[in-house]
Scaffold this motif. Structure first.
Motif, PDB file in Angstrom:
ATOM      1  N   GLY A   1      20.946  36.558  11.430  1.00 50.75           N
ATOM      2  CA  GLY A   1      20.364  37.574  10.873  1.00 50.75           C
ATOM      3  C   GLY A   1      21.544  38.512   9.957  1.00 50.75           C
ATOM      4  N   THR A   2      22.732  38.436  10.266  1.00 52.23           N
ATOM      5  CA  THR A   2      23.790  38.950   9.542  1.00 52.23           C
ATOM      6  C   THR A   2      23.731  37.992   7.909  1.00 52.23           C
ATOM      7  N   ALA A   3      23.734  36.829   8.079  1.00 51.87           N
ATOM      8  CA  ALA A   3      23.759  36.062   6.949  1.00 51.87           C
ATOM      9  C   ALA A   3      22.555  36.393   6.166  1.00 51.87           C
ATOM     10  N   PHE A   4      21.560  36.495   6.660  1.00 52.04           N
ATOM     11  CA  PHE A   4      20.440  36.907   5.913  1.00 52.04           C
ATOM     12  C   PHE A   4      20.476  38.239   5.128  1.00 52.04           C
ATOM     13  N   ALA A   5      21.239  39.178   5.758  1.00 52.20           N
ATOM     14  CA  ALA A   5      21.351  40.344   5.124  1.00 52.20           C
ATOM     15  C   ALA A   5      22.352  40.552   4.356  1.00 52.20           C
ATOM     16  N   ALA A   6      23.391  39.478   4.261  1.00 52.96           N
ATOM     17  CA  ALA A   6      24.455  39.734   3.337  1.00 52.96           C
ATOM     18  C   ALA A   6      24.336  38.821   2.225  1.00 52.96           C
ATOM     19  N   ARG A   7      23.559  37.655   2.499  1.00 50.23           N
ATOM     20  CA  ARG A   7      23.630  36.894   1.198  1.00 50.23           C
ATOM     21  C   ARG A   7      21.917  36.789   0.722  1.00 50.23           C
ATOM     22  N   LEU A   8      21.807  37.011  -0.607  1.00 46.02           N
ATOM     23  CA  LEU A   8      20.822  36.931  -1.193  1.00 46.02           C
ATOM     24  C   LEU A   8      20.219  35.563  -2.192  1.00 46.02           C
ATOM     25  N   GLU A   9      21.309  34.843  -2.511  1.00 48.59           N
ATOM     26  CA  GLU A   9      21.244  33.699  -2.941  1.00 48.59           C
ATOM     27  C   GLU A   9      20.847  32.375  -2.115  1.00 48.59           C
ATOM     28  N   LEU A  10      19.860  31.760  -2.021  1.00 47.80           N
ATOM     29  CA  LEU A  10      19.602  30.609  -1.170  1.00 47.80           C
ATOM     30  C   LEU A  10      20.455  29.679  -1.227  1.00 47.80           C
ATOM     31  N   ASP A  11      21.110  29.477  -2.375  1.00 47.72           N
ATOM     32  CA  ASP A  11      22.107  28.267  -2.339  1.00 47.72           C
ATOM     33  C   ASP A  11      23.701  28.745  -1.421  1.00 47.72           C
ATOM     34  N   GLU A  12      23.711  30.016  -1.179  1.00 48.60           N
ATOM     35  CA  GLU A  12      24.587  30.346  -0.286  1.00 48.60           C
ATOM     36  C   GLU A  12      24.097  30.412   1.038  1.00 48.60           C
ATOM     37  N   LEU A  13      22.907  30.832   1.262  1.00 51.56           N
ATOM     38  CA  LEU A  13      22.356  31.109   2.725  1.00 51.56           C
ATOM     39  C   LEU A  13      22.042  29.813   3.523  1.00 51.56           C
ATOM     40  N   ILE A  14      21.432  28.812   2.753  1.00 54.12           N
ATOM     41  CA  ILE A  14      20.874  27.639   3.299  1.00 54.12           C
ATOM     42  C   ILE A  14      22.099  26.743   3.977  1.00 54.12           C
ATOM     43  N   PRO A  15      23.181  26.544   3.229  1.00 55.61           N
ATOM     44  CA  PRO A  15      24.351  25.717   3.888  1.00 55.61           C
ATOM     45  C   PRO A  15      24.774  26.534   5.041  1.00 55.61           C
ATOM     46  N   PHE A  16      24.993  27.769   5.026  1.00 57.22           N
ATOM     47  CA  PHE A  16      25.355  28.456   6.215  1.00 57.22           C
ATOM     48  C   PHE A  16      24.324  28.432   7.425  1.00 57.22           C
ATOM     49  N   VAL A  17      23.133  28.349   7.222  1.00 56.28           N
ATOM     50  CA  VAL A  17      22.262  28.201   8.325  1.00 56.28           C
ATOM     51  C   VAL A  17      22.181  26.793   8.788  1.00 56.28           C
ATOM     52  N   VAL A  18      22.426  25.731   7.767  1.00 54.29           N
ATOM     53  CA  VAL A  18      22.369  24.544   8.271  1.00 54.29           C
ATOM     54  C   VAL A  18      23.653  24.022   9.187  1.00 54.29           C
ATOM     55  N   ARG A  19      24.709  24.768   8.826  1.00 55.75           N
ATOM     56  CA  ARG A  19      26.191  24.456   9.444  1.00 55.75           C
ATOM     57  C   ARG A  19      25.868  25.136  10.882  1.00 55.75           C
ATOM     58  N   GLU A  20      25.261  26.429  10.896  1.00 57.07           N
ATOM     59  CA  GLU A  20      25.146  27.046  12.279  1.00 57.07           C
ATOM     60  C   GLU A  20      24.383  26.709  13.253  1.00 57.07           C
ATOM     61  N   CYS A  21      23.238  26.110  12.660  1.00 58.01           N
ATOM     62  CA  CYS A  21      22.080  25.333  13.535  1.00 58.01           C
ATOM     63  C   CYS A  21      22.600  24.178  13.912  1.00 58.01           C
ATOM     64  N   ALA A  22      23.540  23.473  12.969  1.00 62.53           N
ATOM     65  CA  ALA A  22      24.249  22.159  13.581  1.00 62.53           C
ATOM     66  C   ALA A  22      24.827  22.370  14.709  1.00 62.53           C
ATOM     67  N   ALA A  23      25.988  23.301  14.700  1.00 59.98           N
ATOM     68  CA  ALA A  23      26.805  23.747  15.446  1.00 59.98           C
ATOM     69  C   ALA A  23      26.079  24.228  16.841  1.00 59.98           C
ATOM     70  N   ALA A  24      25.181  24.902  16.886  1.00 59.44           N
ATOM     71  CA  ALA A  24      24.424  25.342  18.088  1.00 59.44           C
ATOM     72  C   ALA A  24      23.503  24.273  18.596  1.00 59.44           C
ATOM     73  N   LEU A  25      23.158  23.482  18.021  1.00 57.78           N
ATOM     74  CA  LEU A  25      22.512  22.166  18.668  1.00 57.78           C
ATOM     75  C   LEU A  25      23.334  21.059  19.012  1.00 57.78           C
ATOM     76  N   HIS A  26      24.864  21.328  18.608  1.00 61.51           N
ATOM     77  CA  HIS A  26      25.744  20.117  18.958  1.00 61.51           C
ATOM     78  C   HIS A  26      25.159  18.855  17.932  1.00 61.51           C
ATOM     79  N   ALA A  27      24.932  19.015  16.789  1.00 59.41           N
ATOM     80  CA  ALA A  27      24.250  17.944  16.201  1.00 59.41           C
ATOM     81  C   ALA A  27      25.316  17.153  15.427  1.00 59.41           C
ATOM     82  N   ALA A  28      25.267  16.072  15.212  1.00 58.35           N
ATOM     83  CA  ALA A  28      26.215  15.194  14.467  1.00 58.35           C
ATOM     84  C   ALA A  28      26.065  15.503  13.092  1.00 58.35           C
ATOM     85  N   GLY A  29      25.026  15.836  12.522  1.00 59.92           N
ATOM     86  CA  GLY A  29      24.743  16.227  11.362  1.00 59.92           C
ATOM     87  C   GLY A  29      23.304  16.960  11.149  1.00 59.92           C
TER      88      GLY A  29
END
Length: 123
Positions: free
Chosen positions: A17-45
């Protein structure tokens, strides 16, 4: 009282939620979301696949992988938009969770062959 999973989920939702509010560009937002979701899910990638402009292929513009070679190889890969689990999602518009890709006939192992990575589960 919240358990560990609920605390992780709450923190992830807050961070996203904080990231969505702070980042307007998808090229900044999507990599952040991918990293955070991978970490939360304990995913290898983790990756995000998008359709090409002609709608015929899927590609990997956003990849989070421990091995940079895997990310490089995925970035070069194009998959038919009507095949595999991702193709099924494109065709139906419904998300899928596959806990054992080896047992799902829709799974397309082409990305695994191209990268040397073995996908066990997919969301």
């Amino acid at each position: 009282m919240d358990g560990p999973d609920e605390k992780i989920q709450s923190r992830l939702l807050f961070d996203l939620g904080t990231a969505f509010a702070a980042r307007l560009e998808l090229d900044e937002l999507i990599p952040f979301v991918v990293r955070e979701c991978a970490a939360a899910l304990h995913a290898a990638g983790a990756s995000v696949m998008l359709l090409t402009d002609d709608g015929k292929h899927l590609y990997f513009p956003y990849v989070m992988a421990a091995d940079p070679l895997i990310a490089e190889r995925l970035a070069l890969l194009r998959l038919a938009a009507d095949q595999g689990v991702a193709g099924a999602v494109v065709q139906t518009g419904e998300g899928l969770r596959i806990d054992d890709t080896a047992s799902d006939p829709r799974f397309n192992p082409r990305a695994d062959r191209a990268t040397g990575f073995t996908t066990r589960a997919i969301l």
